[in-house]
Design a protein around this motif. Structure first.
Motif, PDB file in Angstrom:
ATOM      1  N   GLY A 101      10.852  15.286  -7.255  1.00 52.03           N
ATOM      2  CA  GLY A 101      11.096  13.907  -7.189  1.00 52.03           C
ATOM      3  C   GLY A 101       9.999  13.356  -6.282  1.00 52.03           C
ATOM      4  O   GLY A 101       9.283  14.500  -5.619  1.00 52.03           O
ATOM      5  N   PRO A 102       9.949  12.049  -6.000  1.00 55.72           N
ATOM      6  CA  PRO A 102       8.706  11.619  -5.113  1.00 55.72           C
ATOM      7  C   PRO A 102       8.981  12.082  -3.592  1.00 55.72           C
ATOM      8  O   PRO A 102       8.160  11.972  -2.929  1.00 55.72           O
ATOM      9  N   GLN A 103      10.324  12.612  -3.246  1.00 57.82           N
ATOM     10  CA  GLN A 103      10.333  13.238  -1.878  1.00 57.82           C
ATOM     11  C   GLN A 103       9.352  14.412  -1.722  1.00 57.82           C
ATOM     12  O   GLN A 103       9.144  14.567  -0.549  1.00 57.82           O
ATOM     13  N   GLU A 104       9.102  15.052  -2.717  1.00 57.54           N
ATOM     14  CA  GLU A 104       8.201  15.977  -2.585  1.00 57.54           C
ATOM     15  C   GLU A 104       6.661  15.749  -3.093  1.00 57.54           C
ATOM     16  O   GLU A 104       5.876  16.772  -3.038  1.00 57.54           O
ATOM     17  N   ARG A 105       6.389  14.477  -3.177  1.00 55.06           N
ATOM     18  CA  ARG A 105       5.093  14.030  -3.363  1.00 55.06           C
ATOM     19  C   ARG A 105       4.373  13.735  -2.141  1.00 55.06           C
ATOM     20  O   ARG A 105       5.037  13.137  -1.233  1.00 55.06           O
ATOM     21  N   VAL A 106       2.963  14.094  -2.174  1.00 56.69           N
ATOM     22  CA  VAL A 106       2.269  14.002  -0.782  1.00 56.69           C
ATOM     23  C   VAL A 106       1.243  12.857  -1.005  1.00 56.69           C
ATOM     24  O   VAL A 106       0.228  13.018  -1.869  1.00 56.69           O
ATOM     25  N   LEU A 107       1.344  11.974   0.081  1.00 55.78           N
ATOM     26  CA  LEU A 107       0.271  10.914  -0.076  1.00 55.78           C
ATOM     27  C   LEU A 107      -0.341  11.091   1.359  1.00 55.78           C
ATOM     28  O   LEU A 107       0.011  11.226   2.357  1.00 55.78           O
ATOM     29  N   VAL A 108      -1.685  11.160   0.893  1.00 60.82           N
ATOM     30  CA  VAL A 108      -2.725  11.132   2.164  1.00 60.82           C
ATOM     31  C   VAL A 108      -3.421   9.932   2.574  1.00 60.82           C
ATOM     32  O   VAL A 108      -3.675   8.977   1.466  1.00 60.82           O
ATOM     33  N   GLY A 109      -3.484   9.399   3.724  1.00 62.23           N
ATOM     34  CA  GLY A 109      -4.036   7.784   4.146  1.00 62.23           C
ATOM     35  C   GLY A 109      -5.211   8.382   5.145  1.00 62.23           C
ATOM     36  O   GLY A 109      -5.137   8.964   6.068  1.00 62.23           O
ATOM     37  N   CYS A 110      -6.334   7.384   4.819  1.00 63.85           N
ATOM     38  CA  CYS A 110      -7.647   7.515   5.565  1.00 63.85           C
ATOM     39  C   CYS A 110      -7.653   6.012   6.053  1.00 63.85           C
ATOM     40  O   CYS A 110      -8.017   5.262   5.162  1.00 63.85           O
ATOM     41  N   GLY A 111      -7.875   5.836   7.684  1.00 61.32           N
ATOM     42  CA  GLY A 111      -8.338   4.616   7.791  1.00 61.32           C
ATOM     43  C   GLY A 111      -7.752   4.234   9.206  1.00 61.32           C
ATOM     44  O   GLY A 111      -8.006   5.027  10.159  1.00 61.32           O
ATOM     45  N   GLY A 112      -7.455   2.890   9.746  1.00 58.68           N
ATOM     46  CA  GLY A 112      -7.351   2.603  10.921  1.00 58.68           C
ATOM     47  C   GLY A 112      -5.911   2.523  11.264  1.00 58.68           C
ATOM     48  O   GLY A 112      -4.999   2.365  10.653  1.00 58.68           O
ATOM     49  N   ALA A 113      -5.558   3.406  12.701  1.00 58.89           N
ATOM     50  CA  ALA A 113      -4.077   3.087  13.056  1.00 58.89           C
ATOM     51  C   ALA A 113      -4.428   2.530  14.518  1.00 58.89           C
ATOM     52  O   ALA A 113      -5.610   2.809  15.177  1.00 58.89           O
ATOM     53  N   ALA A 114      -3.664   1.761  14.875  1.00 60.50           N
ATOM     54  CA  ALA A 114      -4.002   0.945  16.208  1.00 60.50           C
ATOM     55  C   ALA A 114      -2.636   0.557  16.946  1.00 60.50           C
ATOM     56  O   ALA A 114      -1.478   0.865  16.321  1.00 60.50           O
ATOM     57  N   LEU A 115      -2.565   0.053  17.914  1.00 62.02           N
ATOM     58  CA  LEU A 115      -1.527  -0.470  18.820  1.00 62.02           C
ATOM     59  C   LEU A 115      -1.723  -2.023  18.928  1.00 62.02           C
ATOM     60  O   LEU A 115      -2.571  -2.610  19.230  1.00 62.02           O
ATOM     61  N   ASP A 116      -0.545  -2.797  18.469  1.00 64.12           N
ATOM     62  CA  ASP A 116      -0.449  -4.092  18.605  1.00 64.12           C
ATOM     63  C   ASP A 116       0.527  -4.567  19.470  1.00 64.12           C
ATOM     64  O   ASP A 116       1.463  -4.208  19.884  1.00 64.12           O
ATOM     65  N   PHE A 117      -0.217  -5.791  20.248  1.00 61.68           N
ATOM     66  CA  PHE A 117       0.355  -6.576  21.326  1.00 61.68           C
ATOM     67  C   PHE A 117       0.772  -7.693  20.634  1.00 61.68           C
ATOM     68  O   PHE A 117      -0.173  -8.674  20.336  1.00 61.68           O
ATOM     69  N   LEU A 118       1.985  -7.887  20.296  1.00 58.24           N
ATOM     70  CA  LEU A 118       2.524  -9.141  19.749  1.00 58.24           C
ATOM     71  C   LEU A 118       3.195  -9.936  20.461  1.00 58.24           C
ATOM     72  O   LEU A 118       4.236  -9.997  21.183  1.00 58.24           O
ATOM     73  N   ALA A 119       2.435 -11.330  20.631  1.00 59.15           N
ATOM     74  CA  ALA A 119       2.897 -12.218  21.572  1.00 59.15           C
ATOM     75  C   ALA A 119       3.405 -13.759  20.415  1.00 59.15           C
ATOM     76  O   ALA A 119       2.432 -14.084  19.888  1.00 59.15           O
ATOM     77  N   SER A 120       4.687 -13.725  20.415  1.00 57.73           N
ATOM     78  CA  SER A 120       5.286 -15.005  19.549  1.00 57.73           C
ATOM     79  C   SER A 120       5.256 -16.133  20.607  1.00 57.73           C
ATOM     80  O   SER A 120       5.684 -16.098  21.753  1.00 57.73           O
ATOM     81  N   VAL A 121       4.730 -17.547  19.985  1.00 56.31           N
ATOM     82  CA  VAL A 121       4.645 -18.575  20.782  1.00 56.31           C
ATOM     83  C   VAL A 121       5.130 -19.674  19.907  1.00 56.31           C
ATOM     84  O   VAL A 121       5.095 -19.521  18.605  1.00 56.31           O
TER      85      VAL A 121
END
Length: 460
Positions: A101-121
């Motif tokens: 099943g999909p629980q045993e399927r492996v997905l690889v991701g390459c790209g950007g990971a960051a920290l978001d400073f979220l300000a709601s106004v």
């Protein structure tokens, strides 16, 4: 009593084990086979039970648990292979059950990971204006981190390749990814530098967000993707995802993935250096509303869709996300399955969009053409395929909080669908539901639903 996550495969394995056990008790002629099957079933059941406990485990144990799960899967495969030597294909299908099943399927991701400073106004500030936030949160972000989080919550095994620094933001980035079960063991960590971060201003008045991004330093260098890391990322993988960033490094991984016959999905958000080359490796493309027009310089979306698919002959489909208006998908087919008639893509898109307007706005759905030969108004380009329009989930204004990362969440749903074998008629609505969930909370990941969500479960 504590709630227990139960995957559908667990019940099936229990039934198979019981059947095999009953067979050995009655001393049938295949006792040796049944005892071996019980051993294999026990290993696979142990694997699934460990997956079920992932969400309740402390973060520091997630990586070692995942390693043990992979070992259990390998042992199960070896045991089954040894047991079934000499067994016919028909007998094998009856005894081993459905594919993993999909629980045993492996997905690889390459790209950007960051920290978001979220300000709601309440409203976006005017020049030289001072104002207070109505809410402030610091959360993990970045396209690949967001998309893998959505895919992981739906049930996929996920691995990430990116770079952070050995600082406070870098630690939080990794902690949040690991908390969602994402394998971060191949992330490059700079001892000196800063991790990527983004200031996000969420405007409540217009329901929009403005992002101000600061890349990490030092940047990821191609030589930091070593042969050992490539092998660790791609061994056992089923799909590789690129968010369109870090293209020099991404191209190295894409070439290796192609040599290993692994399908590739590329997120084309906007034009970037090196993205043209990366798109030539893509089996699947998900693009923003503006990208096809910008990349092809065509005057209309229909013309741009056709031009992109003709220029990128490897691509099996192209999805263009349209925000609250849903999405459009052009799917390539072989010419021998098409109807004899030819249709103008511009007119066909207009017809499907009008048809989609009459659908229930509270439930994402799909309208589709038949497989036909599609033509262009301006050029002589043609493509055999079908056109689909997917609707978005209509979110009441009182529930709409933040659209940050909605496109990434949609891609997470698409990637789960690909590995679960779901067709476009389920893929597009599932992606829309996951994206809508992300819009109901501040931050890219806070509201992203998991596989136990009632709306999501209907498609799994």
């Amino acid at each position: 009593m504590a709630a227990v996550l139960m995957f559908p495969q667990t019940a099936a394995l229990n039934a198979r084990a019981a059947t095999a056990a009953a067979c050995t008790v009655s001393s049938c002629c295949c006792c040796y086979y049944c005892s071996s099957l019980i051993s294999s079933v026990h290993i696979r059941r142990t694997h699934l039970q460990k997956r079920q406990l992932l969400l309740s485990r402390p973060r520091e144990h997630l990586l070692i648990t995942r390693v043990r799960v992979r070992k259990a899967t390998t042992m199960a495969q070896q045991t089954t292979a040894q047991t079934l030597r000499g067994v016919s294909e028909e007998e094998r299908s009856e005894t081993t059950g459905p594919p993993a099943g999909p629980q045993e399927r492996v997905l690889v991701g390459c790209g950007g990971a960051a920290l978001d400073f979220l300000a709601s106004v309440e409203s976006f500030p005017r020049p030289d204006e001072k104002m207070r936030t109505t809410e402030l949160q610091v959360k993990g972000g970045g396209n690949v981190g967001n998309a893998l989080t959505a895919a992981s919550r739906l049930g996929l095994n996920t691995r990430i390749f990116t770079k952070v620094a050995n600082d406070g933001p870098g630690k939080q980035i990794l902690d949040e990814l690991q908390g969602d079960g994402i394998d971060t063991s191949n992330v490059v960590i700079a001892e000196v530098g800063i991790s990527p971060f983004t200031y996000v201003i969420v405007d409540k008045e217009t329901s929009t967000r403005t992002c101000i991004h600061t890349p990490g330093s030092p940047p990821l260098e191609p030589q930091e993707l070593t042969p050992t890391t490539i092998n660790a990322l791609l061994t056992g993988a089923h799909l590789v995802y690129f968010d369109g960033r870090l293209t020099d490094t991404a191209l190295i991984l894409a070439k290796e993935a192609t040599e290993r016959h692994l399908p590739i999905l590329v997120d084309a958000e906007r034009k970037r250096e090196g993205l043209d080359n990366l798109l030539t490796f893509a089996d699947y493309i998900v693009a923003s509303a503006k990208f096809p027009l910008s990349w092809t310089e065509e005057p209309t979306l229909a013309e741009a869709l056709l031009t992109m698919m003709v220029r990128l002959p490897r691509a099996k489909f192209l999805i263009v996300t349209l925000g609250a208006s849903g999405c459009v998908m052009l799917e390539r087919h072989s010419s021998d399955v098409a109807e004899s008639k030819t249709q103008n893509l511009e007119m066909l898109l207009e017809t499907l969009l009008k048809e989609a307007e009459g659908l229930n706005p509270s439930q994402p759905s799909v309208v589709s053409s038949k497989v036909v030969k599609l033509t262009s108004n301006r050029s002589k380009r043609t493509l055999t395929g079908r056109l689909l329009v997917g609707t978005a989930e209509a979110i009441p204004s009182a529930e709409l909080v933040d659209t940050t990362g909605a496109g990434d969440a949609f891609i997470g749903g698409v990637m789960y669908s690909l590995l679960a074998g779901l067709g476009p008629e389920k893929m597009l609505p599932l992606g829309a539901i996951v994206a809508a969930g992300s819009c109901r909370a501040l931050g890219a990941r806070t509201g992203v639903p998991g596989r136990l969500d009632t709306k999501v479960a209907a498609f799994l």
